[in-house]
Design a protein around this motif. Sequence first.
Motif, short mmCIF file in Angstrom:
data_model
loop_
_atom_site.label_atom_id
_atom_site.label_comp_id
_atom_site.label_asym_id
_atom_site.label_seq_id
_atom_site.Cartn_x
_atom_site.Cartn_y
_atom_site.Cartn_z
N ASN A 1 -8.33 -4.66 -1.41
CA ASN A 1 -7.15 -5.14 -0.76
C ASN A 1 -7.35 -5.47 0.75
O ASN A 1 -7.82 -4.71 1.41
N ASP B 1 0.53 5.04 0.79
CA ASP B 1 -0.39 6.16 1.72
C ASP B 1 -0.95 7.19 0.59
O ASP B 1 -0.16 7.66 -0.16
N ILE C 1 -12.20 5.70 0.02
CA ILE C 1 -11.60 4.51 1.22
C ILE C 1 -12.51 4.46 2.57
O ILE C 1 -12.65 3.46 3.04
N LYS D 1 -14.04 1.31 4.11
CA LYS D 1 -13.80 0.66 5.35
C LYS D 1 -15.05 0.81 6.19
O LYS D 1 -15.33 -0.18 7.05
N LEU E 1 0.74 -1.33 0.02
CA LEU E 1 -0.18 0.00 0.03
C LEU E 1 0.87 1.09 0.06
O LEU E 1 1.79 1.43 0.55
N ILE F 1 -6.58 -3.47 4.10
CA ILE F 1 -7.03 -2.27 4.53
C ILE F 1 -8.60 -2.24 5.43
O ILE F 1 -8.98 -1.22 5.83
N TYR G 1 -4.80 -0.14 -3.21
CA TYR G 1 -6.03 -0.55 -2.33
C TYR G 1 -7.08 -1.20 -2.99
O TYR G 1 -7.97 -1.82 -2.29
N LEU H 1 -6.54 5.01 -6.43
CA LEU H 1 -6.72 3.81 -5.66
C LEU H 1 -6.14 2.48 -6.02
O LEU H 1 -5.40 1.62 -5.33
#
Length: 781
Positions: A777, A306, A714, A718, A304, A780, A756, A751
Motif C-alpha cells: 500500500n 493500525d 513493516i 519502509k 489502514l 505506508i 498494508y 498485514l
Amino acid sequence: MTVQKPNSRPYARHIPGLEEIPPELSDLPIWCAWKLKQKPGKKPDKVPVSAVDGSEKWSQEGFCTTAERAIHYAESKPMLQGVGIILYREYGLAGGDTDDCINEAGEVAPHVAEIIRKADTYTEFSPGLSGFRFIARGSFGGHTGNSKAKGVEFYEDKRFLTFTGHHLEESPFAIEDRDLSELGREYFPDRKAPENGPEGATQGDKMDAMRVLSLVAQIRNDGEGVDYDTWQKVGAAIQYELGPHGFAVFDLWSRRSDKYDKDKTKGTYQSFGNYSRRPATGGSLHYIVEQQEKAAPAIEWPPLVDLDTAAPVPLPVNEWPPILRNYAQAASQETETPVELPAMLALGVLAVAGQRLADVNIKPGYFEPINLMIATALPPALRKSAEFKRAVKPLLQWEADTRKRLEPEIKKAESRLAMQKERIKQQRQMAAKEKDEHKAASLMDKVIEMEADLPEVPRLPRVYTSDVTTEHLGTMMEHNNGELGLLSAEGGIFETMAGRYNQGVPNIDLYLNGHAGDPVRIDRGSKPAVILDNPRLTIALAVQPDVLHSLSTKPGFKGRGLLGRFLYALPPSNLGNRSGQGERMDAFTESSFYETVKALLSAGENKEERDIIKLSDEAREIWQQCWQDVEAEMGENGLFEHCRDWAGKLPGAVARIAALFHIARHGQDYKASAVSADDMSAAVRTGEALASHALAVYGLMAADPDAEGAKVLIKWIKRHGLQEFTARDAFQNHKSRFDRADALEQPLQILTERGYIRPVQYKPQGPGRPSKAYQVNPAIL
C-alpha cells in the motif's frame, strides 16, 4: 426554536467518528486535535494541537491532516478533548460561531435561530453545549469578525474551529454551497470586500468551476489542447475567487515544482506568478494535482488498520522546573539517549528525597504521599547504566558524607556500649555468686537498670538500595524511618516480587503498602517483627522492554494492582542515528541538581512528621479537570477501559509529580507557598504523555507474536521502500527471526487483513517453485 442538547457534559472529551463528519470535509487536510487550557474564573481556552507532530503552532506548514488521522491521534492521547478544523481560504469554507444562546430549557435565542435558518448548512453544538457553529462552502464576502455583544463570529480564513460531531438535527448533514455575504453584511456591515474582486480581476472573469476542472485535467497532458487565451481566462477566474493571497500560495507551490520555468514555446508558462503582473499559466495547477494524487492513497486500497497503539508522545520536559529540565536535557545530549531516561531517573531520585519531607493535600480529606514507582524501558546499548550511575550519584554522595560525619559518634557509642555490656556481665556474675537472696535480687535489679540504659549506637542511614529480598527490604525501611528508594538499572526486583526467594509465591504486599503509605506489620515467627506505621517506598528502574513484556505473566501483578502503580516510559530507540559526539554536561547543571537533592535529604533526616504541601486554587481546578477527563475515559469503550488499574491512579500520580515539581522549584522553601498552576499544568501534561506510554506498555504486555512479526516486516518494507516483494524475499531477509518459511504466513496474513499489503500475481524470473508475491500500500511508504 427549541433544541434537545446532546447527552454529554460541557467540555467533556468527545472525539467524533468518521460517520459523524460530513464526507465533504473528511478528506480535506484541515484537521487537527485540540485541548483545554484552564483559565481561573473564565471559560477555558481551546488550543489546537497538530495531529502530525503534537505542536501547538497552528500557523506552521504541515500542521493539519485528514479527519481519519486526526481522530486516531486524538484517541491515542487521553488529555486531548477532540478534533477540529482550521479554515483556509483556498478550500472555500466559511464558518460561523454563536455563544451562550441556548438556555436550560433548550430555547435558542431568536437571532441565532434566524442565523441557522439563513445559513441552512451543517450545524452542530459547540463543546460547551451553550452555542452552535455552522460550516458552509461559500463566503461572507469579506464581512467577517467577532461581535462579543451579539455572541456571533463569522470567519473564512485562518481560523480554528472545534468539531464535536453533535449534529443539530434541524440542520442539513452536508456542507452546503451558500452565498453568506448578505448574512455577513447584517452583522459586520463595516467589513467590505472589494466590489470588483482583486486588483485586475472583475465579475466577468468568473468561470464555471467544472470548466476549470476540465481544463486542469487537460494539463495532465502538458497543456495539450489548452491555448494561451484560455489560460488567461483560467487565471483570471482563479484570481477572482482566491485573490492575491491565493496567488501567493499557487506561486509558492509552483516554485517547488521541478517543472518551474518560463518556456513560452508550448503556449503556457510554468509558474502562476502574480496574474496582475503577467498571464496565468498551468504549471502550478499541474503540480498541485500531482501532489494531491500522491498524498491520497489509491481508492482501491482499504483503510489502514493500525497494528498497535499509537507511538507514545515525548515527555514535556521543557515545561519542567529548571533544575530537572536542565539536568535531563544536558544528560540526554551528552549520552545521546532519549530524554525520557534521564528525566524519569531524575524524577525518581527527587522522589527519594521528597518522600521524607511532605505529603500533598489535593483537597479536604484527600492526601497523597509523593513517592513514585517508575519503570523506563530501553533496548540494550542505549547507555542505561551510564545514566543510572549519574542519576544516583547525589544519593551516594549524601550517604558517604553522612557516614563520614557520623562515624566518630558511632565509634564513641560503640565503645560506651561495649564497656556497659562488660559491666553488666560482671554485675550478673556477682548476682549469680551471691548466696544471700535479698542481695542477689538487688544485684539483678541493678543489671536490669543498666541494660535499660544501654547507649544507642547511631545507624548509618541508607536512602536507597538496588537489590534486596522483600524481607530485608522491610528491615531496611524500619531502620530508615520507614523510607527507602529502590533504584536499579536492571529488572531483577520484579523476579524478587514474583517469589524468587519465596518458593515462587508472589510477595508484593510491602511494595503495595509502600507506594500508598499504608501501615505494615510483618511477623515471621523466629524473625524480628517489622513495624512501619507510615512507610514510603520509591522505585525507579531502567530496564529492557522484554522485562515489561513479561510482567503480565507474573501471578498477582495486575490483579492486585502492582502494575497500576508504576509510571512507565517507553521512548523510541535512537540507535543508528547517534553521532558519538554528545556535548559534556556542564558542571553547574550537574552540581545544581546534586546539591538540591542532597539538601533535601538533609532536611528530611530524622524528621518526625512530614509537612503538608497544598495546592493553589488554580492548581486545584486544573487537577480536578484532569480527574474528570481520566474518569470519563475509564468507562465502557473509553481509552482506559483495559487498563483501569493504571488510569485510576493517574490523577493521584499527577498530584505527586506536581508536588515534586514544586519542591524542585523552591528547594527547602517548599513550605512557603502552594503548588502553582504552572507546576500543576506541567504535571498534567506529563501525565498525558505518561498515559500514552502506559497504553503502549500494556499493549506490549499483551503482544501477539504474529502481530509483532508483522511489525518487523513493516519496518523492513519502509526501510527499503519496497513497492512489491515476495514471501521468499521476506524470509531470506528475516531468517534470524523466523526459523522456517511458513512462520511468515500469519504475519503476512495480518498485514493483508489490515490493508498494508495485498497478494498479486507473480511471474517467476527463473526456474524453481514460484513464491507468493505482494504489493505494498503506497500510503505506508
